[in-house]
Design an enzyme around this catalytic site. Structure first.
Site, short mmCIF file in Angstrom:
data_model
loop_
_atom_site.label_atom_id
_atom_site.label_comp_id
_atom_site.label_asym_id
_atom_site.label_seq_id
_atom_site.Cartn_x
_atom_site.Cartn_y
_atom_site.Cartn_z
N TYR A 29 0.85 -1.18 0.00
CA TYR A 29 0.00 0.00 0.00
C TYR A 29 0.89 1.23 0.00
O TYR A 29 2.10 1.14 0.25
CB TYR A 29 -0.92 0.03 1.23
CG TYR A 29 -0.20 0.30 2.52
CD1 TYR A 29 0.42 -0.72 3.24
CD2 TYR A 29 -0.09 1.61 3.01
CE1 TYR A 29 1.11 -0.45 4.40
CE2 TYR A 29 0.60 1.88 4.18
CZ TYR A 29 1.21 0.84 4.86
OH TYR A 29 1.91 1.11 6.01
N SER A 61 5.01 9.44 7.42
CA SER A 61 5.64 10.18 8.52
C SER A 61 7.13 9.88 8.66
O SER A 61 7.82 10.58 9.40
CB SER A 61 4.90 9.95 9.84
OG SER A 61 5.27 8.73 10.44
N THR A 94 2.44 6.20 12.01
CA THR A 94 2.93 5.65 13.28
C THR A 94 4.45 5.81 13.45
O THR A 94 4.94 5.78 14.57
CB THR A 94 2.60 4.14 13.40
OG1 THR A 94 3.27 3.44 12.35
CG2 THR A 94 1.12 3.89 13.36
N ASP A 95 5.15 5.96 12.31
CA ASP A 95 6.61 5.84 12.39
C ASP A 95 7.30 6.95 13.18
O ASP A 95 8.33 6.72 13.82
CB ASP A 95 7.22 5.72 10.99
CG ASP A 95 6.97 4.34 10.41
OD1 ASP A 95 6.66 3.41 11.19
OD2 ASP A 95 7.07 4.17 9.18
N LYS A 168 6.60 3.79 19.55
CA LYS A 168 6.22 2.60 18.77
C LYS A 168 7.07 1.44 19.28
O LYS A 168 8.29 1.55 19.37
CB LYS A 168 6.49 2.86 17.28
CG LYS A 168 5.91 1.79 16.36
CD LYS A 168 5.92 2.24 14.92
CE LYS A 168 5.35 1.18 14.00
NZ LYS A 168 5.28 1.65 12.60
N GLU A 295 25.02 11.11 39.97
CA GLU A 295 25.97 12.18 40.31
C GLU A 295 27.24 12.11 39.49
O GLU A 295 27.83 13.11 39.13
CB GLU A 295 26.31 12.09 41.80
CG GLU A 295 25.81 13.30 42.57
CD GLU A 295 26.03 13.14 44.04
OE1 GLU A 295 27.18 12.88 44.44
OE2 GLU A 295 25.03 13.26 44.77
C1 SIN Z 1 3.88 6.44 8.39
O1 SIN Z 1 4.43 6.50 9.48
O2 SIN Z 1 3.43 7.44 7.79
C2 SIN Z 1 3.77 5.13 7.69
C3 SIN Z 1 3.66 3.99 8.61
C4 SIN Z 1 2.44 4.03 9.48
O3 SIN Z 1 1.69 5.00 9.57
O4 SIN Z 1 2.24 2.98 10.15
#
Ligand code: SIN
Length: 328
Positions: A29, A61, A94-95, A168, A295
């Site tokens: 996709y 992303s 998600t990335d 993630k 420390e």
């Molecule tokens: C993205 O991060 O844009 C592609 C992958 C995802 O959304 O899981």
């Protein structure tokens, strides 16, 4: 009396949630094909909610950059400033979700809820999780707004995560693709969109946005990983390149071993970088627990932040955010 429900502004940025493929399989996709308006059309359960949409970006992303973040933060800030708006929802990939969530947490004066969501499967997949996540995100936004809760959170697979700690944690699972790096979730979403769980939402990280100079390019901060045989040649190459290009390297975040430890070969190169004015911070390449300050530390520990989030924290530090002083 006709009392209008507060508007929920839904900002689209792309991602797999907006991805399409030629068939229902999971891997073939293209991300970022459908508009945020189209995503909402696939969620009939939101009929009756006062929604407004804006497409801020349309990207995978993995290609996130500073200019998209600037545009996004600006639109969120504009929406939050409206009296008729109760909350903002952001659809994202998600990335780099953990980076955007952390950055917004630090930059926004989020006195209302800002809820990010995403999907692990494209909109055309037989297992598409985007519609449920978007439904949950809008319901969580409404639920939180009605209770006066504020701040940046991420809603994925029925779980509400704090924006500053989410990451993630699985490359393809749907139900546990995200976690809090050891931090507990803020709550779970019921079928009606209510949130189960009484953990208070984290207070917004601050109004860092107001002390950013929009015209100033972000400082260059790179991530280097410590591993067996790490000898520092990568750091030396970065220093040489930044001198040649006349674009100073501002900082280095080390994704260290264990509790932020660094191979002795890499340590020597980092000391050299430090002598040349480069700030060095330590994070861990381990998924949970983070690196706590001790420390005896020579270089600051990034706490529970991932290396990618620590990179942003160091960039903000170099930019003087929060205005006038250090903050976690
Ligand atoms: C993205 O991060 O844009 C592609 C992958 C995802 O959304 O899981």
């Amino acid at each position: 009396m006709d009392v209008k429900s507060p508007v929920v502004v839904v900002l689209g940025t792309g991602g797999t949630i907006a991805g399409t493929g030629s068939g229902p399989d999971e891997v073939s996709y293209r991300a970022a094909q459908l508009s945020v308006e189209q995503l909402l059309q696939a969620v009939p359960g939101l009929a009756g909610v006062a929604l407004e949409t804006l497409q801020v970006a349309q990207i995978d992303s993995k290609d996130m950059d500073w200019s998209v973040w600037q545009a996004l933060a600006q639109q969120v800030q504009l929406a939050l400033a409206r009296r008729d708006v109760g909350a903002v929802v952001i659809t994202h990939g998600t990335d780099t979700l953990e980076e955007t969530a952390y950055l917004l947490h630090r930059l926004l004066d989020a006195h209302k809820p800002v809820v990010l969501t995403a999907a692990m499967r494209a909109a055309t997949s037989a297992q598409a999780d985007g519609p449920r996540n978007l439904h949950d995100a809008v319901r969580v936004a409404e639920h939180a707004a009605a209770r006066g809760w504020a701040g940046v959170v991420v809603v994925m697979a029925g779980v509400v995560w704090p924006g500053h700690a989410v990451r993630k944690s699985h490359t393809w699972h749907i139900d546990d693709a995200f976690d809090g790096g050891g931090d507990e979730p803020l709550g779970h979403v019921t079928d009606s969109g209510a949130i189960l769980g009484n953990v208070p939402w984290p207070s917004p990280g601050g109004a860092g946005w107001s002390c950013l100079d929009a015209a100033r390019p972000p400082p260059r901060v790179e991530i280097v990983t410590s591993h067996a045989g790490a000898d520092g040649r990568l750091v030396e190459a970065l220093l040489a390149q930044s001198q040649r290009a006349g674009h100073a390297l501002g900082g280095l975040v080390v994704a260290g071993t264990g509790h932020g430890t660094i191979h002795q070969g890499l340590t020597r190169a980092l000391e050299k970088a430090e002598q040349q004015g480069v700030k060095v911070w330590r994070s861990s390449r381990v998924a949970r627990g983070g690196v706590q300050s001790r420390e005896s530390d020579h270089w600051p520990a990034a706490g529970t932040l991932t290396a990618a989030q620590a990179r942003l924290a160091l960039m903000l530090d170099l930019l003087g955010v929060p205005c006038g002083g250090m903050k976690d």
